[in-house]
Design a protein around this motif. Structure first.
Motif, PDB file in Angstrom:
ATOM      1  N   LEU A   1      11.873 -21.619 -16.901  1.00 33.42           N
ATOM      2  CA  LEU A   1      11.409 -21.268 -15.569  1.00 33.42           C
ATOM      3  C   LEU A   1       9.914 -21.030 -15.578  1.00 33.42           C
ATOM      4  O   LEU A   1       9.302 -20.792 -16.622  1.00 33.42           O
ATOM      5  CB  LEU A   1      12.145 -20.021 -15.070  1.00 33.42           C
ATOM      6  CG  LEU A   1      13.671 -20.162 -14.919  1.00 33.42           C
ATOM      7  CD1 LEU A   1      14.268 -18.845 -14.473  1.00 33.42           C
ATOM      8  CD2 LEU A   1      14.023 -21.281 -13.947  1.00 33.42           C
ATOM      9  N   GLY A   2       9.321 -21.077 -14.383  1.00 33.29           N
ATOM     10  CA  GLY A   2       7.870 -20.938 -14.304  1.00 33.29           C
ATOM     11  C   GLY A   2       7.207 -22.170 -14.913  1.00 33.29           C
ATOM     12  O   GLY A   2       7.490 -23.302 -14.555  1.00 33.29           O
ATOM     13  N   HIS A   3       6.305 -21.931 -15.862  1.00 31.87           N
ATOM     14  CA  HIS A   3       5.603 -23.022 -16.534  1.00 31.87           C
ATOM     15  C   HIS A   3       6.182 -23.302 -17.924  1.00 31.87           C
ATOM     16  O   HIS A   3       5.528 -23.935 -18.746  1.00 31.87           O
ATOM     17  CB  HIS A   3       4.112 -22.698 -16.649  1.00 31.87           C
ATOM     18  CG  HIS A   3       3.400 -22.651 -15.324  1.00 31.87           C
ATOM     19  ND1 HIS A   3       3.053 -23.797 -14.619  1.00 31.87           N
ATOM     20  CD2 HIS A   3       3.004 -21.613 -14.558  1.00 31.87           C
ATOM     21  CE1 HIS A   3       2.453 -23.463 -13.494  1.00 31.87           C
ATOM     22  NE2 HIS A   3       2.414 -22.140 -13.426  1.00 31.87           N
TER      23      HIS A   3
ATOM     24  N   GLN B   1      11.407 -23.290 -10.377  1.00 34.66           N
ATOM     25  CA  GLN B   1      12.088 -22.172  -9.734  1.00 34.66           C
ATOM     26  C   GLN B   1      13.574 -22.136 -10.088  1.00 34.66           C
ATOM     27  O   GLN B   1      14.183 -21.079 -10.075  1.00 34.66           O
ATOM     28  CB  GLN B   1      11.919 -22.268  -8.214  1.00 34.66           C
ATOM     29  CG  GLN B   1      10.489 -22.026  -7.751  1.00 34.66           C
ATOM     30  CD  GLN B   1      10.392 -21.991  -6.245  1.00 34.66           C
ATOM     31  OE1 GLN B   1      11.000 -22.800  -5.556  1.00 34.66           O
ATOM     32  NE2 GLN B   1       9.625 -21.045  -5.722  1.00 34.66           N
TER      33      GLN B   1
ATOM     34  N   ALA C   1       5.561 -25.542 -11.411  1.00 31.61           N
ATOM     35  CA  ALA C   1       6.329 -24.361 -11.795  1.00 31.61           C
ATOM     36  C   ALA C   1       7.793 -24.534 -11.403  1.00 31.61           C
ATOM     37  O   ALA C   1       8.111 -24.968 -10.297  1.00 31.61           O
ATOM     38  CB  ALA C   1       5.753 -23.109 -11.140  1.00 31.61           C
TER      39      ALA C   1
ATOM     40  N   HIS D   1      11.022 -27.482  -8.233  1.00 31.96           N
ATOM     41  CA  HIS D   1       9.652 -27.210  -8.654  1.00 31.96           C
ATOM     42  C   HIS D   1       8.781 -26.879  -7.454  1.00 31.96           C
ATOM     43  O   HIS D   1       9.039 -27.325  -6.334  1.00 31.96           O
ATOM     44  CB  HIS D   1       9.028 -28.429  -9.349  1.00 31.96           C
ATOM     45  CG  HIS D   1       9.805 -28.913 -10.533  1.00 31.96           C
ATOM     46  ND1 HIS D   1       9.396 -28.722 -11.829  1.00 31.96           N
ATOM     47  CD2 HIS D   1      10.982 -29.588 -10.612  1.00 31.96           C
ATOM     48  CE1 HIS D   1      10.277 -29.266 -12.650  1.00 31.96           C
ATOM     49  NE2 HIS D   1      11.248 -29.796 -11.937  1.00 31.96           N
TER      50      HIS D   1
END
Length: 612
Positions: free
Chosen positions: A245-247, A227, A225, A220
């Motif tokens: 992934l991301g949020h 990765q 977020a 993270h």
């Protein structure tokens, strides 16, 4: 055993201990020592043959052959110290020195040995170090520049070879340099292949762990977020890992748990190790526990390795990334909740036992004191000179106290039978209106003495119903007696009945004290009474409404309560007009047939009124 394996074993025996436990480092050390040792040994072995063919060597030839001991010394240096980059630096210096010595006596920059300066940085490239490669390149360029300067100023001896001899030596220099460069190329290819093989094995090992471990590993940023997330997330959340992934993972965290989730990641990014539990929304597809919207997850997060964070060449060190391990702890949470419920049930049972003892001590002691006291007075009637009217009065009081004790014991026995599933319903046709009016008439005198209006509304055309008439009367008596008991003087109790196509509806409402919301949730439990035991103003065992609830449940009926503190209570009972006994299950006990009915009643929001 082949020659190559013998050579490999000999080289492994010379390796420094620091290089024996890492395959790639071992391959690099082996690739450094093998060509130097073998080349030097081959050169020394060819030296006698060279003497036979050449004759007496010149000084430069002797110096060149003597210089071949340098690779052996370099291999010894690497074997003793394990300093791989330092060995390459010394090797570049040794090779450049040999080239300069030969070129300086054979024509300078035009010498056949000058071409070997190109080999110096190529050899240093095997070190996999930018600093060593840069040093070797600068060294080769410096040597070439020095040869050019020395040749321009005429400070070097002129070559003694003729044009044909010079061409032969130049061809030898190019060919030898090319062969050495080819050897370096094959060595680099071998190291690259070894590196790829080791990397592939390492990736396969970690891929095996990532695919088969149940815990989810994620990487993270400080803001949460994602990765990277391991494939185990698909089994945990029922969705592709790419969507997290991301949020994507943050969006599935329960809204109430998001602050704790982000706080843990932020603290971990500052160098702390944090552990947090939160809820994650999971798709029901492929769920092992069925349709569950959220699961409990324990996440333990820590910062990236300090070496990576402090490395100035690491571009991601400034991103303050966090590595987290998540584990599904829903089963543990359910177990904790079950333990809490069991603890609450045990505490409630202990409190019920205490209330039962307190209530029974009051309900039994009062009539027993009356029975003992008045019976002693009758036994001493001659000494006390009691009149017949007094003896009759005392006997009536003793009888009334005994009847009260009998009713208390009967209530306990009836409740015990219902709890154990041994209470039997004697179903028969009867007129519900007549039974209802009889119960109201029995309690009318008590209502008048308490200054309460008892109103009965029962239509003449109530149909005949099939059920247990004794249980029906007990239901009505308990509910009406409760309503009269907890209604203040000047109040009103209304008893109404109505019938539909399949059921009879009884409604008993009063304008009494009402029931508090907290007590309304628990009322109807055996021996439970509203308020504190030492604050009670009315007698009773707390079994009245428990018996009513069980009798209604045994008749497959429904009981509901509506009450407001200080405004009164309304109890509604719905009974089927035709009671059909449930068929006995072959593998089920009587207790099992009763327990689900009791659960159904307890699950309703407000089922029973304050007990007698």
């Amino acid at each position: 055993m082949t020659v190559l394996s013998i050579i490999r074993d000999c080289l492994d025996a010379l390796l420094h201990p620091s290089a024996r436990y890492d395959a790639l480092t071992r391959a690099r050390h082996r690739a450094f020592m093998a060509p130097r040792l073998l080349g030097s040994l081959a050169a020394f072995a060819a030296f006698p043959v060279y003497l036979v063919l050449r004759g007496a060597p010149s000084a430069i030839e002797v110096a060149a052959f003597a210089w071949l001991i340098a690779p052996i010394l370099l291999s010894w240096f690497l074997s003793r110290t394990g300093r791989y980059e330092g060995a390459h630096v010394l090797s570049s210096l040794a090779l450049a020195g040999l080239i300069m010595a030969i070129a300086a006596t054979t024509g300078g920059i035009e010498s056949f040995a000058a071409i070997w300066l190109v080999v110096v940085p190529l050899e240093a490239a095997l070190s996999a170090s930018r600093r060593v490669a840069a040093f070797a390149s600068v060294l080769a360029l410096s040597c070439a520049a020095l040869l050019i300067l020395l040749s321009q100023f005429g400070w070097l001896p002129s070559g003694e070879l003729s044009g044909t001899g010079r061409s032969m030596m130049m061809a030898f220099g190019v060919a030898s340099a090319t062969l050495y460069a080819a050897g370096l190329a094959f060595g680099a290819e071998s190291l690259a292949r070894t590196s790829v093989t080791l990397l592939s094995r390492e990736e396969e090992r970690y891929r095996l762990l990532a695919r088969n471990m149940s815990d989810v590993i994620s990487r993270h940023q400080r803001n949460g977020a994602v990765q990277f997330i391991s494939p185990a997330a698909e089994a945990m959340l029922g969705m592709p890992a790419a969507q997290l992934l991301g949020h994507g993972l943050f969006d599935r965290v329960h809204v109430a748990d998001r602050p704790a989730y982000l706080t843990a990641l932020s603290d971990a990014a500052r160098g702390d190790v944090r552990s947090v539990e939160f809820r994650l929304r999971r798709d029901p597809i492929g769920s092992e526990r069925g349709q569950i919207d959220f699961i409990w997850v324990e996440m333990r997060c820590r910062p990236l390795d300090q070496d990576q964070r402090q490395n100035p060449y690491n571009d991601v060190a400034a991103d303050l990334e966090v590595v987290a391990v998540m584990r599904d702890v829903t089963d543990r949470k359910l177990s904790e909740q079950a333990l809490d419920q069991a603890r609450s049930a045990a505490e409630a049972a202990d409190a019920a036992k205490t209330r039962f003892l307190a209530t029974m001590s009051h309900e039994l002691r009062t009539p027993l004191n009356a029975i003992i006291g008045f019976s002693e007075m009758i036994a001493q009637e001659q000494a006390l000179m009691l009149a017949a009217s007094q003896r009759k009065e005392y006997a009536e009081l003793i009888n009334a106290s005994g009847q009260h004790l009998l009713s208390v014991v009967n209530g306990i026995l009836d409740m015990s039978k219902m709890e154990s599933g041994n209470f039997e319903i004697a179903s028969e046709p009867f007129a519900p209106r007549a039974a209802l009016m009889h119960c109201c008439n029995l309690l009318a005198l008590k209502a008048r003495e308490s200054g309460i209006d008892l109103i009965t509304d029962a239509p003449q055309d109530l149909p005949v119903m099939t059920g247990d008439p004794r249980a029906f009367k007990q239901i009505v008596l308990n509910l009406v007696a409760n309503a009269v008991k907890f209604t203040e003087r000047g109040g009103q109790v209304t008893v109404s009945a109505s019938a539909s196509a399949s059921q009879l509806t009884l409604r008993i409402s009063d304008t009494g004290v009402g029931i508090a919301p907290d007590d309304l949730k628990r009322i109807g439990a055996p021996f439970f009474q509203c308020g504190k035991t030492y604050e009670r103003r009315h007698e009773g065992t707390g079994l009245g409404l428990s018996i009513v609830k069980s009798l209604v449940s045994l008749h497959l009926g429904e009981l509901t309560v509506q009450s407001k503190l200080g405004e009164g209570t309304a109890v509604t009972v719905k009974l089927p007009l035709v009671y059909t006994p449930p068929q006995a299950k072959p593998a089920a006990s009587k207790i099992a047939t009763l327990t689900p009915q009791r659960h159904d009643v307890q699950d309703q929001p407000a089922l029973v009124k304050k007990s007698a």
